[in-house]
Enzyme design. Structure first.
Site, PDB file in Angstrom:
ATOM      1  CD  GLN A   1      51.094  43.023  40.807  1.00 36.79           C
ATOM      2  OE1 GLN A   1      51.554  43.084  41.514  1.00 36.79           O
ATOM      3  NE2 GLN A   1      49.795  43.179  40.189  1.00 36.79           N
TER       4      GLN A   1
ATOM      5  CG  PHE B   1      48.540  47.060  30.090  1.00 38.86           C
ATOM      6  CD1 PHE B   1      48.763  47.127  29.196  1.00 38.86           C
ATOM      7  CD2 PHE B   1      47.900  48.188  30.415  1.00 38.86           C
ATOM      8  CE1 PHE B   1      49.463  47.452  28.561  1.00 38.86           C
ATOM      9  CE2 PHE B   1      47.781  49.450  29.069  1.00 38.86           C
ATOM     10  CZ  PHE B   1      49.385  49.257  27.945  1.00 38.86           C
TER      11      PHE B   1
ATOM     12  CD  GLU C   1      46.303  41.218  29.170  1.00 34.41           C
ATOM     13  OE1 GLU C   1      47.559  40.920  28.692  1.00 34.41           O
ATOM     14  OE2 GLU C   1      46.384  42.141  30.265  1.00 34.41           O
TER      15      GLU C   1
ATOM     16  CG  ASP D   1      49.009  46.063  36.842  1.00 32.46           C
ATOM     17  OD1 ASP D   1      50.462  47.120  37.314  1.00 32.46           O
ATOM     18  OD2 ASP D   1      48.710  45.377  37.682  1.00 32.46           O
TER      19      ASP D   1
ATOM     20  CB  CYS E   1      56.001  46.959  38.280  1.00 28.79           C
ATOM     21  SG  CYS E   1      56.012  46.460  36.846  1.00 28.79           S
TER      22      CYS E   1
END
Length: 177
Positions: free
Chosen positions: A17, A44, A64, A108, A134
């Protein structure tokens, strides 16, 4: 790096992040809105930004596509109630049948969003979904898919962690009525 007090050594080039404060706000929003699930899928999952704190309150299955990130999470996970799976969720999303074992899902994705995975989620019976993004444009697209599939969007949290830019992170909370 440390996620909920658990040290994780990121591999070269790993995604993190943008700021510690932004990450803390995102984790707090996810934890505050996930409810009290027994089993959570973190899709994710990366290095475990959400999987690790979630594993302190529920059994978590972290999915992932990046092998190095998943290896770092596995190495650090220790005694947490955490299982992992390497899988390309763009090409091979968890199906509604696979999702049936979870009480909640967190996802995410990268800026491209999670079109295939939200399509599968929309056809599932998972009671609670918390989406982190995002990219507000792909968040809106994925949210539309979930709402069209019967979910209700109850909250949206903007998190301004990209200093000196117009970008914003978004957390959305979806549930089945």
């Amino acid at each position: 790096m440390s996620f909920a007090g658990l040290p994780v050594t990121p591999p070269p080039g790993a995604f993190l992040q943008a700021s510690a404060e932004g990450e803390a706000a995102l984790v707090a929003a996810v934890l505050a809105n996930i409810g009290e699930p027994k089993r959570v899928a973190d899709l994710f999952a990366g290095l475990g930004t959400f999987a690790v704190p979630l594993a302190r309150k529920a059994a978590v299955h972290a999915v992932e596509g990046d092998a190095a990130a998943l290896a770092a999470l596995n190495k650090a996970a220790g005694a947490l109630r955490l299982t992992t799976e390497r899988r390309d969720l763009f090409e091979n999303p968890l199906t509604a049948k696979e999702l049936a074992r979870f009480d909640a899902v967190v996802f995410d994705p990268p800026r491209a969003g999670a079109a295939a995975q939200t399509q599968a989620l929309a056809g599932s019976k998972v009671p609670r979904v918390v989406a982190v993004s995002c990219n507000p444009a792909t968040f809106a697209r994925d949210a539309r898919t979930l709402v069209d599939g019967g979910y209700v969007l109850s909250r949206v949290y903007p998190v301004d962690q990209f200093l000196w830019s117009a970008h914003v992170e978004v957390v959305g909370v979806f549930s089945r009525p």
